[in-house]
Design a protein around this motif. Structure first.
Motif, PDB file in Angstrom:
ATOM      1  N   ALA A 283       0.846  -1.205   0.000  1.00 36.90           N
ATOM      2  CA  ALA A 283       0.000   0.000   0.000  1.00 36.90           C
ATOM      3  C   ALA A 283       0.870   1.240   0.000  1.00 36.90           C
ATOM      4  CB  ALA A 283      -0.901   0.002   1.241  1.00 36.90           C
ATOM      5  N   THR A 284       0.335   2.293  -0.534  1.00 35.22           N
ATOM      6  CA  THR A 284       1.046   3.576  -0.482  1.00 35.22           C
ATOM      7  C   THR A 284       0.062   4.718  -0.725  1.00 35.22           C
ATOM      8  OG1 THR A 284       2.858   4.895  -1.392  1.00 35.22           O
ATOM      9  CG2 THR A 284       1.673   3.522  -2.951  1.00 35.22           C
ATOM     10  N   ASN A 285       0.411   5.888  -0.192  1.00 34.04           N
ATOM     11  CA  ASN A 285      -0.390   7.060  -0.556  1.00 34.04           C
ATOM     12  C   ASN A 285       0.390   7.943  -1.520  1.00 34.04           C
ATOM     13  OD1 ASN A 285       1.397   8.262   1.220  1.00 34.04           O
ATOM     14  ND2 ASN A 285      -0.048   8.209   2.926  1.00 34.04           N
ATOM     15  N   LYS A 286       1.513   7.406  -2.008  1.00 35.74           N
ATOM     16  CA  LYS A 286       2.312   8.160  -2.976  1.00 35.74           C
ATOM     17  C   LYS A 286       1.878   7.833  -4.396  1.00 35.74           C
ATOM     18  CE  LYS A 286       6.338   9.604  -0.703  1.00 35.74           C
ATOM     19  NZ  LYS A 286       7.718   9.455  -0.386  1.00 35.74           N
ATOM     20  N   ASP A 287       2.177   8.758  -5.309  1.00 40.71           N
ATOM     21  CA  ASP A 287       1.918   8.522  -6.718  1.00 40.71           C
ATOM     22  C   ASP A 287       3.130   7.763  -7.265  1.00 40.71           C
ATOM     23  OD1 ASP A 287       1.710   8.634  -9.425  1.00 40.71           O
ATOM     24  OD2 ASP A 287       1.166  10.748  -9.533  1.00 40.71           O
ATOM     25  N   LEU A 288       2.987   6.453  -7.437  1.00 41.05           N
ATOM     26  CA  LEU A 288       4.147   5.640  -7.790  1.00 41.05           C
ATOM     27  C   LEU A 288       4.684   5.968  -9.189  1.00 41.05           C
ATOM     28  CD1 LEU A 288       3.541   2.114  -6.231  1.00 41.05           C
ATOM     29  CD2 LEU A 288       4.924   3.982  -5.390  1.00 41.05           C
ATOM     30  N   GLU A 289       3.781   6.358 -10.097  1.00 46.28           N
ATOM     31  CA  GLU A 289       4.234   6.731 -11.440  1.00 46.28           C
ATOM     32  C   GLU A 289       5.220   7.900 -11.339  1.00 46.28           C
ATOM     33  OE1 GLU A 289       3.962   5.471 -14.282  1.00 46.28           O
ATOM     34  OE2 GLU A 289       2.254   4.092 -14.255  1.00 46.28           O
ATOM     35  N   MET A 290       4.841   8.850 -10.498  1.00 46.11           N
ATOM     36  CA  MET A 290       5.682  10.025 -10.295  1.00 46.11           C
ATOM     37  C   MET A 290       7.015   9.609  -9.647  1.00 46.11           C
ATOM     38  SD  MET A 290       5.341  13.613  -9.759  1.00 46.11           S
ATOM     39  CE  MET A 290       4.005  14.207  -8.739  1.00 46.11           C
ATOM     40  N   GLU A 291       6.920   8.707  -8.645  1.00 50.49           N
ATOM     41  CA  GLU A 291       8.130   8.231  -7.968  1.00 50.49           C
ATOM     42  C   GLU A 291       9.056   7.539  -8.973  1.00 50.49           C
ATOM     43  OE1 GLU A 291       8.855   8.720  -4.500  1.00 50.49           O
ATOM     44  OE2 GLU A 291       7.249  10.120  -4.976  1.00 50.49           O
TER      45      GLU A 291
END
Ligand SMILES: Nc1ncnc2c1ncn2[C@@H]1O[C@H](COP(=O)(O)OP(=O)(O)OP(=O)(O)O)[C@@H](O)[C@H]1O
Length: 528
Positions: A283-291
């Motif tokens: 799970a994450t609340n980050k935008d993984l595409e952006m990461e």
């Protein structure tokens, strides 16, 4: 959970036979320690669940040797293989703290049968130990109220993946319930008898996180006095939940990717890979595409973990769910904190339905708990809500108060028509701030921008847009404009001193600050 068995039998042939037979048990990991010097010390530090040892291995006096094992934090079971078929020896070893004593001369079949019984009782022990200690409410998919269309679609997707074994990526803002959902999926899926192990990959320094995930051997690094199991090993047969995966250091992402390819882990300082049977939910609340674009997250790992990816909608995008969630939390806290709170007033529900909930369900839960503690009667009212919520709906609530007071339903338990409160989601409302300002609001804004000072006192309410609005909407707009004008007035009079302005307005300074924030009013614009 994988069971660790530490093995050291004096008779090499017997040891090889036992190892061969036990090796077929899928949740058992066997570690052989040999018979030389220092064996005992290594075994004691191996973090084993079960010791299967010859009596000759135990340092004398036997009582002290066995006491060392019995005092270990993992409370292992000890099975002693005794060379003599003597009931006296057997009684002595049992009295010294062994859990079972088996004569080395019995058939290998009987010995393995006895071991299987012991292993089963250890599995039960691990299971009970886990649930007893935590003793918390088991999350269920029913907790995910789906009165809103968004949530109905979302839950349909969830039900499709519950029984599968595939890796799952849960996305969503903080507090939407990503871990709660992962726990519910585990609890209602085929792995529910196995463990659920959660690791917060953001909360730990890199080396500690590596140990947490994969475990380490005794002596693997300075200070590793004892071996330690990693989360993957503990999660064997169940689910591992990797929270905040977007924050995982790159080096560990590489290691995790390898694990996800063949589900084999190697402990730090260890040599032999160990196969683990786990379902991975991340799970994450980050935008993984952006990461990924920023080089902070591996694309190949993203593909691996996002076999199925789902986003829990934020609370402000599914306001229709708020009343039912409130009800659920009231009944939950009624039991948990033992307060005889029967319900909540319409006014409080409507205020809460309008608030944007940046902390999502977690914040809602906390607000209900706090309100129940503060509540003096049987009904939660708006007085029990935090100021932020009161201020968010300040303009609107005055109207609601009058309507509710007329209908004499103001302090009755919740029975409001939820459709009354289907308001914009927070994203829409922030767009509204920019794009859908009324001409008066625009005029006020321009005036402030141009003059850097309060608007003129003779400003009039703009009624050009009234035809397209309902009475409640118009009343809300007007009240907000009046509030805004009043705040400008007191700030002007106090030359931007908020404490003084709040005193004049008869409200708390914090309340005034909140309203200023809401209306975009800056005290600096009123300083001489
Ligand atoms: N639908 C729900 N029903 C009951 N409780 C819930 C629900 N959703 C979330 N919660 C509770 O809200 C709190 C926050 O949920 P959780 O930790 O799962 O959120 P999260 O999205 O993982 O947050 P974060 O991103 O900050 O880790 C927890 O106490 C959880 O039990």
């Amino acid at each position: 959970m994988l069971l660790r068995l530490a093995l050291s039998i004096k008779d090499k042939k017997l040891e090889a036979q036992i190892e061969k037979k036990l090796d077929e048990i899928s949740d058992l990991q066997i570690r052989k320690f040999g018979r030389g010097n220092g064996v005992w010390q290594s075994m004691v530090r191996s973090c084993a669940d079960i010791f299967l040892i010859s009596d000759a291995i135990i340092p004398k006096p036997v009582e002290s040797g066995l006491a060392v094992l019995n005092n270990l934090p993992e409370k292992p079971m000890t099975i002693v293989i005794n060379a003599k078929d003597s009931s006296e020896d057997q009684a002595q070893l049992l009295a010294a703290g062994a859990d079972a004593v088996l004569y080395s001369g019995i058939s290998i079949v009987s010995l393995i049968e006895a071991m299987e019984t012991i292993l089963e009782s250890r599995r039960q022990f691990n299971l009970m130990d886990r649930y007893d200690r935590k003793g918390r409410l088991k999350p269920s998919l029913n907790d995910f109220v789906s009165d809103s269309h968004q949530m109905q679609i979302f839950m349909e997707e969830v039900h499709q993946v519950v029984t599968s074994n595939s890796t799952l990526l849960i996305l969503g803002e903080t507090g939407v319930g990503k871990e709660h959902l992962a726990r519910a999926i585990h609890a209602e899926g085929p792995r529910s008898n196995g463990p659920f192990i959660a690791v917060n990959t953001a909360g730990l320094p890199e080396q500690l996180l590596e140990t947490e995930l994969f475990g380490h051997e005794q002596g693997a690094f300075t200070g590793a006095i004892r071996a330690r199991r990693g989360a993957f090993e503990l999660a064997h047969g169940g689910t591992i939940f990797l929270d905040e995966i977007g924050d995982m250091p790159l080096h560990l992402q590489t290691k995790l990717l390898r694990v996800l390819q063949d589900y084999e882990i190697v402990t730090i300082g260890g040599e032999e890979p160990v196969w683990v049977d786990v379902r991975v939910i991340a799970a994450t609340n980050k935008d993984l595409e952006m990461e990924i674009e920023q080089g902070r997250f591996r694309r190949d790992l993203f593909y691996r973990i996002s076999v199925v990816s789902m986003t829990i909608p934020s609370l402000c995008r599914r306001r229709e769910d708020i009343p039912a969630l409130i009800r659920n939390f009231i009944s939950y806290y009624r039991k948990r904190i033992g307060r005889e709170v029967a319900g909540i007033s319409d006014e409080a529900v409507s205020l809460m339905s309008r608030y944007d909930w940046p902390g999502n369900v977690r914040e809602l839960m906390n607000v209900i708990e706090r309100a129940m503690l503060l509540c003096r009667g049987h009904i939660i009212t708006s007085e029990n809500l935090p100021e932020g919520i009161l201020n968010a709906g300040a303009g609107k609530i005055s109207l609601l108060k009058s309507i509710s007071a007329n209908r004499n339903e103001f302090i009755e338990p919740y029975k409001i028509d939820e459709s009354d409160f289907k308001t914009n989601c927070c994203e829409e409302s922030s767009i509204k701030k920019e794009q859908f300002l009324s001409s008066q609001e625009r005029a006020d804004k321009n005036y402030l921008a141009d003059n850097k000072s309060p608007m003129p006192e003779n400003f009039l309410v703009d009624c050009s847009s009234w035809e397209s609005k309902t009475l409640p909407e118009v009343t809300t707009d007007v009240l907000m404009q009046v509030e805004k004008r009043y705040i400008n007035m007191v700030l002007k009079k106090s030359c931007g001193r908020v404490g003084k302005a709040a005193e004049m307005a008869g409200i708390h300074q914090r309340g005034l600050f909140n309203k200023m924030k809401q209306f975009g009013i800056r005290k600096e614009d009123f300083k001489n």
